[in-house]
Design a protein around this motif. Structure first.
Motif, PDB file in Angstrom:
ATOM      1  N   GLU A 293       0.861  -1.192   0.000  1.00 33.93           N
ATOM      2  CA  GLU A 293       0.000   0.000   0.000  1.00 33.93           C
ATOM      3  C   GLU A 293       0.894   1.238   0.000  1.00 33.93           C
ATOM      4  O   GLU A 293       1.238   1.749   1.058  1.00 33.93           O
ATOM      5  N   PRO A 294       1.274   1.715  -1.176  1.00 37.15           N
ATOM      6  CA  PRO A 294       2.280   2.761  -1.280  1.00 37.15           C
ATOM      7  C   PRO A 294       1.876   4.131  -0.752  1.00 37.15           C
ATOM      8  O   PRO A 294       2.728   4.991  -0.617  1.00 37.15           O
ATOM      9  N   MET A 295       0.631   4.341  -0.457  1.00 38.53           N
ATOM     10  CA  MET A 295       0.220   5.662   0.041  1.00 38.53           C
ATOM     11  C   MET A 295      -0.295   5.582   1.468  1.00 38.53           C
ATOM     12  O   MET A 295      -1.141   6.372   1.883  1.00 38.53           O
TER      13      MET A 295
ATOM     14  N   SER B  50      -3.227   4.311  14.174  1.00 35.14           N
ATOM     15  CA  SER B  50      -3.947   4.881  13.043  1.00 35.14           C
ATOM     16  C   SER B  50      -3.255   4.497  11.745  1.00 35.14           C
ATOM     17  O   SER B  50      -2.027   4.403  11.686  1.00 35.14           O
ATOM     18  N   ARG B  51      -4.041   4.281  10.715  1.00 40.36           N
ATOM     19  CA  ARG B  51      -3.533   4.059   9.366  1.00 40.36           C
ATOM     20  C   ARG B  51      -3.650   5.398   8.657  1.00 40.36           C
ATOM     21  O   ARG B  51      -4.747   5.902   8.445  1.00 40.36           O
ATOM     22  N   LEU B  52      -2.515   5.980   8.315  1.00 37.61           N
ATOM     23  CA  LEU B  52      -2.491   7.280   7.659  1.00 37.61           C
ATOM     24  C   LEU B  52      -2.508   7.088   6.152  1.00 37.61           C
ATOM     25  O   LEU B  52      -1.763   6.275   5.622  1.00 37.61           O
ATOM     26  N   SER B  53      -3.343   7.839   5.461  1.00 40.40           N
ATOM     27  CA  SER B  53      -3.377   7.731   4.007  1.00 40.40           C
ATOM     28  C   SER B  53      -3.568   9.083   3.329  1.00 40.40           C
ATOM     29  O   SER B  53      -3.121   9.275   2.212  1.00 40.40           O
ATOM     30  N   SER B  54      -4.224  10.005   3.972  1.00 39.20           N
ATOM     31  CA  SER B  54      -4.559  11.274   3.338  1.00 39.20           C
ATOM     32  C   SER B  54      -3.309  12.126   3.120  1.00 39.20           C
ATOM     33  O   SER B  54      -2.603  12.474   4.055  1.00 39.20           O
ATOM     34  N   GLY B  55      -3.041  12.435   1.864  1.00 34.05           N
ATOM     35  CA  GLY B  55      -1.946  13.334   1.532  1.00 34.05           C
ATOM     36  C   GLY B  55      -0.578  12.696   1.410  1.00 34.05           C
ATOM     37  O   GLY B  55       0.400  13.393   1.172  1.00 34.05           O
ATOM     38  N   LEU B  56      -0.466  11.380   1.586  1.00 38.62           N
ATOM     39  CA  LEU B  56       0.838  10.720   1.485  1.00 38.62           C
ATOM     40  C   LEU B  56       1.148  10.350   0.032  1.00 38.62           C
ATOM     41  O   LEU B  56       0.251  10.090  -0.753  1.00 38.62           O
ATOM     42  N   ALA B  57       2.423  10.325  -0.288  1.00 36.10           N
ATOM     43  CA  ALA B  57       2.868   9.977  -1.639  1.00 36.10           C
ATOM     44  C   ALA B  57       3.658   8.671  -1.580  1.00 36.10           C
ATOM     45  O   ALA B  57       4.293   8.373  -0.573  1.00 36.10           O
ATOM     46  N   PRO B  58       3.654   7.881  -2.655  1.00 36.11           N
ATOM     47  CA  PRO B  58       4.413   6.634  -2.668  1.00 36.11           C
ATOM     48  C   PRO B  58       5.924   6.868  -2.575  1.00 36.11           C
ATOM     49  O   PRO B  58       6.431   7.875  -3.066  1.00 36.11           O
ATOM     50  N   PHE B  59       6.616   5.923  -1.950  1.00 38.05           N
ATOM     51  CA  PHE B  59       8.073   5.891  -1.836  1.00 38.05           C
ATOM     52  C   PHE B  59       8.632   7.242  -1.395  1.00 38.05           C
ATOM     53  O   PHE B  59       9.548   7.797  -1.986  1.00 38.05           O
ATOM     54  N   THR B  60       8.034   7.776  -0.320  1.00 39.04           N
ATOM     55  CA  THR B  60       8.414   9.078   0.212  1.00 39.04           C
ATOM     56  C   THR B  60       8.678   8.937   1.704  1.00 39.04           C
ATOM     57  O   THR B  60       7.923   8.280   2.414  1.00 39.04           O
ATOM     58  N   ALA B  61       9.751   9.547   2.183  1.00 41.75           N
ATOM     59  CA  ALA B  61      10.093   9.503   3.608  1.00 41.75           C
ATOM     60  C   ALA B  61       9.291  10.570   4.357  1.00 41.75           C
ATOM     61  O   ALA B  61       9.103  11.686   3.867  1.00 41.75           O
ATOM     62  N   TYR B  62       8.805  10.193   5.529  1.00 43.06           N
ATOM     63  CA  TYR B  62       8.049  11.111   6.386  1.00 43.06           C
ATOM     64  C   TYR B  62       8.603  11.099   7.793  1.00 43.06           C
ATOM     65  O   TYR B  62       9.087  10.080   8.279  1.00 43.06           O
ATOM     66  N   GLU B  63       8.505  12.251   8.442  1.00 44.99           N
ATOM     67  CA  GLU B  63       8.848  12.441   9.839  1.00 44.99           C
ATOM     68  C   GLU B  63       7.541  12.797  10.537  1.00 44.99           C
ATOM     69  O   GLU B  63       6.864  13.737  10.129  1.00 44.99           O
ATOM     70  N   CYS B  64       7.165  12.040  11.576  1.00 51.96           N
ATOM     71  CA  CYS B  64       5.871  12.269  12.223  1.00 51.96           C
ATOM     72  C   CYS B  64       6.011  12.279  13.744  1.00 51.96           C
ATOM     73  O   CYS B  64       6.973  11.737  14.292  1.00 51.96           O
ATOM     74  N   PHE B  65       5.032  12.866  14.418  1.00 47.14           N
ATOM     75  CA  PHE B  65       4.889  12.783  15.862  1.00 47.14           C
ATOM     76  C   PHE B  65       3.411  12.893  16.194  1.00 47.14           C
ATOM     77  O   PHE B  65       2.592  13.221  15.337  1.00 47.14           O
ATOM     78  N   VAL B  66       3.047  12.596  17.436  1.00 49.29           N
ATOM     79  CA  VAL B  66       1.651  12.642  17.858  1.00 49.29           C
ATOM     80  C   VAL B  66       1.534  13.472  19.134  1.00 49.29           C
ATOM     81  O   VAL B  66       2.478  13.539  19.930  1.00 49.29           O
ATOM     82  N   THR B  67       0.394  14.131  19.306  1.00 53.52           N
ATOM     83  CA  THR B  67       0.085  14.847  20.548  1.00 53.52           C
ATOM     84  C   THR B  67      -1.253  14.329  21.078  1.00 53.52           C
ATOM     85  O   THR B  67      -2.072  13.801  20.318  1.00 53.52           O
TER      86      THR B  67
ATOM     87  N   THR C  79       7.006   5.498   2.840  1.00 57.08           N
ATOM     88  CA  THR C  79       5.880   4.752   2.277  1.00 57.08           C
ATOM     89  C   THR C  79       6.422   3.733   1.270  1.00 57.08           C
ATOM     90  O   THR C  79       7.532   3.878   0.763  1.00 57.08           O
ATOM     91  N   ALA C  80       5.623   2.712   1.005  1.00 57.04           N
ATOM     92  CA  ALA C  80       6.042   1.645   0.085  1.00 57.04           C
ATOM     93  C   ALA C  80       6.163   2.182  -1.343  1.00 57.04           C
ATOM     94  O   ALA C  80       5.563   3.194  -1.712  1.00 57.04           O
ATOM     95  N   GLU C  81       6.926   1.481  -2.145  1.00 55.57           N
ATOM     96  CA  GLU C  81       7.108   1.838  -3.548  1.00 55.57           C
ATOM     97  C   GLU C  81       5.861   1.441  -4.336  1.00 55.57           C
ATOM     98  O   GLU C  81       5.240   0.421  -4.052  1.00 55.57           O
ATOM     99  N   ALA C  82       5.499   2.252  -5.307  1.00 56.00           N
ATOM    100  CA  ALA C  82       4.335   1.967  -6.162  1.00 56.00           C
ATOM    101  C   ALA C  82       4.813   1.475  -7.522  1.00 56.00           C
ATOM    102  O   ALA C  82       5.938   1.737  -7.939  1.00 56.00           O
ATOM    103  N   ALA C  83       3.949   0.771  -8.210  1.00 55.95           N
ATOM    104  CA  ALA C  83       4.244   0.350  -9.587  1.00 55.95           C
ATOM    105  C   ALA C  83       4.327   1.587 -10.474  1.00 55.95           C
ATOM    106  O   ALA C  83       3.634   2.584 -10.230  1.00 55.95           O
ATOM    107  N   PRO C  84       5.161   1.561 -11.497  1.00 56.30           N
ATOM    108  CA  PRO C  84       5.270   2.747 -12.349  1.00 56.30           C
ATOM    109  C   PRO C  84       4.018   2.943 -13.194  1.00 56.30           C
ATOM    110  O   PRO C  84       3.260   2.005 -13.427  1.00 56.30           O
ATOM    111  N   GLY C  85       3.832   4.159 -13.629  1.00 56.29           N
ATOM    112  CA  GLY C  85       2.731   4.469 -14.535  1.00 56.29           C
ATOM    113  C   GLY C  85       3.094   4.035 -15.949  1.00 56.29           C
ATOM    114  O   GLY C  85       4.196   3.547 -16.203  1.00 56.29           O
ATOM    115  N   PRO C  86       2.191   4.223 -16.895  1.00 57.49           N
ATOM    116  CA  PRO C  86       2.479   3.812 -18.276  1.00 57.49           C
ATOM    117  C   PRO C  86       3.545   4.715 -18.892  1.00 57.49           C
ATOM    118  O   PRO C  86       3.655   5.884 -18.544  1.00 57.49           O
TER     119      PRO C  86
END
Length: 155
Positions: A44-46, A100-117, A135-142
């Motif tokens: 699930e790349p996003m 929580s499973r985060l999905s909104s606004g994330l991009a494939p194969f991108t590093a994120y830094e997060c924290f919670v309050t 995030t996981a790598e996604a299959a390439p587009g056409p």
């Protein structure tokens, strides 16, 4: 909550206690959530999966948790310093939930830094430890702009 009563004293001694009265103190902001962790979701790349433990001192009823994430190429992979400042991704989670499973606004194969309050009716507490994940790598587009050239009439 506290249960309170009063007694009166004279030189003869102490009188009987009054009726007991129960009082609640006001809520305060909670301490930070503990052991915040972040992981990619296979296939699930996003998506990212975040988890944490409740604050040691909630100082009231935890109404919600807020997860903040920023793109962070330079944190995981210093050789890829982007120099860009992406907007914060913010997710609000019910106070009884500790993951929580985060999905909104994330991009494939991108590093994120997060924290919670954590949040009570008195406000938001301090941030947890930071966690990093990609995030996981996604299959390439056409392929686009594909052209074919005839090199010779015999091939």
């Amino acid at each position: 909550s506290y249960s309170c009563y009063a007694t009166a004293n004279t030189s003869v001694g102490e009188g009987p206690p009054s009726n007991s009265e129960t009082v609640m103190t006001d809520e305060a902001v909670p301490t930070q959530p503990l052991n915040f962790g972040l992981a990619s979701v296979d296939g699930e790349p996003m998506h990212l999966f975040a988890s944490w433990l409740q604050p040691t001192t909630p100082n009231g009823i935890i109404q919600s948790y807020t997860i903040f994430c920023n793109k962070s190429e330079e944190q995981l992979y210093p050789e890829l310093e982007t120099g860009t400042s992406e907007p914060t991704i913010r997710a609000v989670v019910n106070g009884s939930t500790l993951s929580s499973r985060l999905s909104s606004g994330l991009a494939p194969f991108t590093a994120y830094e997060c924290f919670v309050t954590a949040n009570t009716s008195a406000g938001e507490g301090p941030m947890s430890n930071e966690a990093f994940s990609r995030t996981a790598e996604a299959a390439p587009g056409p392929p686009v702009n594909v052209t074919a050239n005839n090199e010779s009439s015999t091939s």
